[in-house]
Design an enzyme around this catalytic site. Sequence first.
Site, PDB file in Angstrom:
ATOM      1  N   GLU A 141      18.516  -7.602 -40.682  1.00  0.00           N
ATOM      2  CA  GLU A 141      18.810  -9.500 -40.638  1.00  0.00           C
ATOM      3  C   GLU A 141      19.874  -9.821 -41.241  1.00  0.00           C
ATOM      4  OE1 GLU A 141      15.402 -11.443 -43.413  1.00  0.00           O
ATOM      5  OE2 GLU A 141      16.865 -10.626 -44.574  1.00  0.00           O
ATOM      6  N   ALA A 153      21.639 -17.779 -55.108  1.00  0.00           N
ATOM      7  CA  ALA A 153      20.477 -16.592 -55.071  1.00  0.00           C
ATOM      8  C   ALA A 153      21.038 -15.510 -55.606  1.00  0.00           C
ATOM      9  CB  ALA A 153      20.881 -16.192 -53.185  1.00  0.00           C
TER      10      ALA A 153
HETATM   11  P1  0O2 Z   1      16.064  -8.150 -51.131  1.00  0.00           P
HETATM   12  O1  0O2 Z   1      16.042  -7.180 -52.568  1.00  0.00           O
HETATM   13  O2  0O2 Z   1      17.379  -9.301 -51.055  1.00  0.00           O
HETATM   14  O3  0O2 Z   1      15.865  -7.212 -50.456  1.00  0.00           O
HETATM   15  P2  0O2 Z   1       8.029 -12.987 -43.688  1.00  0.00           P
HETATM   16  O4  0O2 Z   1       7.829 -11.578 -43.228  1.00  0.00           O
HETATM   17  O5  0O2 Z   1       8.729 -13.668 -42.538  1.00  0.00           O
HETATM   18  O6  0O2 Z   1       6.550 -13.416 -44.053  1.00  0.00           O
HETATM   19  P3  0O2 Z   1      10.014 -11.781 -46.020  1.00  0.00           P
HETATM   20  O7  0O2 Z   1       9.417 -10.651 -44.927  1.00  0.00           O
HETATM   21  O8  0O2 Z   1      10.204 -11.422 -47.294  1.00  0.00           O
HETATM   22  O9  0O2 Z   1       9.209 -12.784 -45.510  1.00  0.00           O
HETATM   23  O10 0O2 Z   1      11.393 -12.775 -45.363  1.00  0.00           O
HETATM   24  P4  0O2 Z   1      12.121 -14.670 -46.039  1.00  0.00           P
HETATM   25  O11 0O2 Z   1      11.433 -14.345 -46.726  1.00  0.00           O
HETATM   26  O12 0O2 Z   1      12.497 -14.569 -44.732  1.00  0.00           O
HETATM   27  O13 0O2 Z   1      13.333 -13.268 -45.924  1.00  0.00           O
HETATM   28  C1  0O2 Z   1      13.512 -12.585 -46.625  1.00  0.00           C
HETATM   29  C2  0O2 Z   1      14.575 -12.273 -47.741  1.00  0.00           C
HETATM   30  O14 0O2 Z   1      15.180 -13.472 -47.848  1.00  0.00           O
HETATM   31  C3  0O2 Z   1      14.152 -11.529 -49.250  1.00  0.00           C
HETATM   32  O15 0O2 Z   1      14.598 -10.466 -49.550  1.00  0.00           O
HETATM   33  C4  0O2 Z   1      15.925 -11.736 -49.637  1.00  0.00           C
HETATM   34  O16 0O2 Z   1      16.976 -11.651 -49.051  1.00  0.00           O
HETATM   35  C5  0O2 Z   1      16.053 -13.359 -49.495  1.00  0.00           C
HETATM   36  N1  0O2 Z   1      15.009 -14.242 -49.786  1.00  0.00           N
HETATM   37  C6  0O2 Z   1      14.368 -15.456 -49.544  1.00  0.00           C
HETATM   38  N2  0O2 Z   1      13.815 -15.822 -50.542  1.00  0.00           N
HETATM   39  C7  0O2 Z   1      14.088 -15.934 -51.434  1.00  0.00           C
HETATM   40  C8  0O2 Z   1      14.604 -16.578 -52.690  1.00  0.00           C
HETATM   41  O17 0O2 Z   1      13.738 -17.164 -53.292  1.00  0.00           O
HETATM   42  N3  0O2 Z   1      14.966 -16.072 -53.374  1.00  0.00           N
HETATM   43  C9  0O2 Z   1      16.309 -15.451 -53.283  1.00  0.00           C
HETATM   44  N4  0O2 Z   1      17.328 -14.968 -54.531  1.00  0.00           N
HETATM   45  N5  0O2 Z   1      16.478 -15.000 -51.878  1.00  0.00           N
HETATM   46  C10 0O2 Z   1      15.280 -15.325 -51.432  1.00  0.00           C
HETATM   47  P5  0O2 Z   1      13.343  -9.453 -50.631  1.00  0.00           P
HETATM   48  O18 0O2 Z   1      13.210  -8.362 -50.002  1.00  0.00           O
HETATM   49  O19 0O2 Z   1      12.473  -9.787 -50.718  1.00  0.00           O
HETATM   50  O20 0O2 Z   1      14.955  -8.764 -50.956  1.00  0.00           O
END
Ligand code: 0O2
Length: 213
Positions: A141, A153
């Site tokens: 990603e 973020a």
């Molecule tokens: P980390 O600790 O960064 O690894 P989906 O399966 O598509 O429904 P998914 O897998 O959560 O959803 O994917 P999404 O929402 O596209 O994005 C995942 C990552 O984007 C997150 O990884 C975060 O890095 C970032 N992200 C998404 N939403 C938010 C938010 O509201 N706040 C912040 N700070 N980051 C966000 P992880 O695994 O959650 O976290």
Amino acid sequence: MGQWNRFLAPYKQAVDELKVKFKGMRSQFENGNTNSPIEFVTGRVKPLASIYDKTLEKGIPFEPSEQLAHQLQDIAGIRMMCQFVGDIETVVSLLRQRKDLRIVEEKDYISNEKQSGYRSYHVIVEYPVQTIDGEQLILAEIQIRTLAMNFWASIEHSLNYKYKGVFPEEIKNRLQRAAEAAFQLDEEMSQIRDEIQEAQAYFTEFKESPGTH
Ligand code: 0O2
């Protein structure tokens, strides 16, 4: 543990290789005396504790498997930070042109900001890693965002860790206001982009040959 290390090794290789390649893109802009749309690049392999949390969330077994590799798209994660919102589209176009990866999905959380206030452009890619056992296709990603989006973020991520997603009302409101302020900052900087880039070009040139000015 050995099993996890073996499972995660190609992800680490993908992160290391992509970081070198994307940092190389930045250098190419600099060598061509062109303002780089990429400010800096970071990368990480998702820590086991976060993989565990995600498997609970998605209701899948916490074990190194094909299913995990398929369902978790961000075990290999790269971030590309830009100065201006307009740079993000430039970076995405550059990714679309590359022959060493295949884009499988794009998620535009800039036009469609998340409820939390999160903004970023996500590109999920399939990247071939060459190993001693042959080629392995790895999902990665790539999050592309401005410095202001990244600031917000990072802060929200730390608070999220502390409050486990359930923010006190006041913090929630402040985060929403901060997201709005980050958006305004990006807008303002975009308005004076030409002015900023001219100054930065002058500064770079001056650093290279201070005696000629
Ligand atoms: P980390 O600790 O960064 O690894 P989906 O399966 O598509 O429904 P998914 O897998 O959560 O959803 O994917 P999404 O929402 O596209 O994005 C995942 C990552 O984007 C997150 O990884 C975060 O890095 C970032 N992200 C998404 N939403 C938010 C938010 O509201 N706040 C912040 N700070 N980051 C966000 P992880 O695994 O959650 O976290």
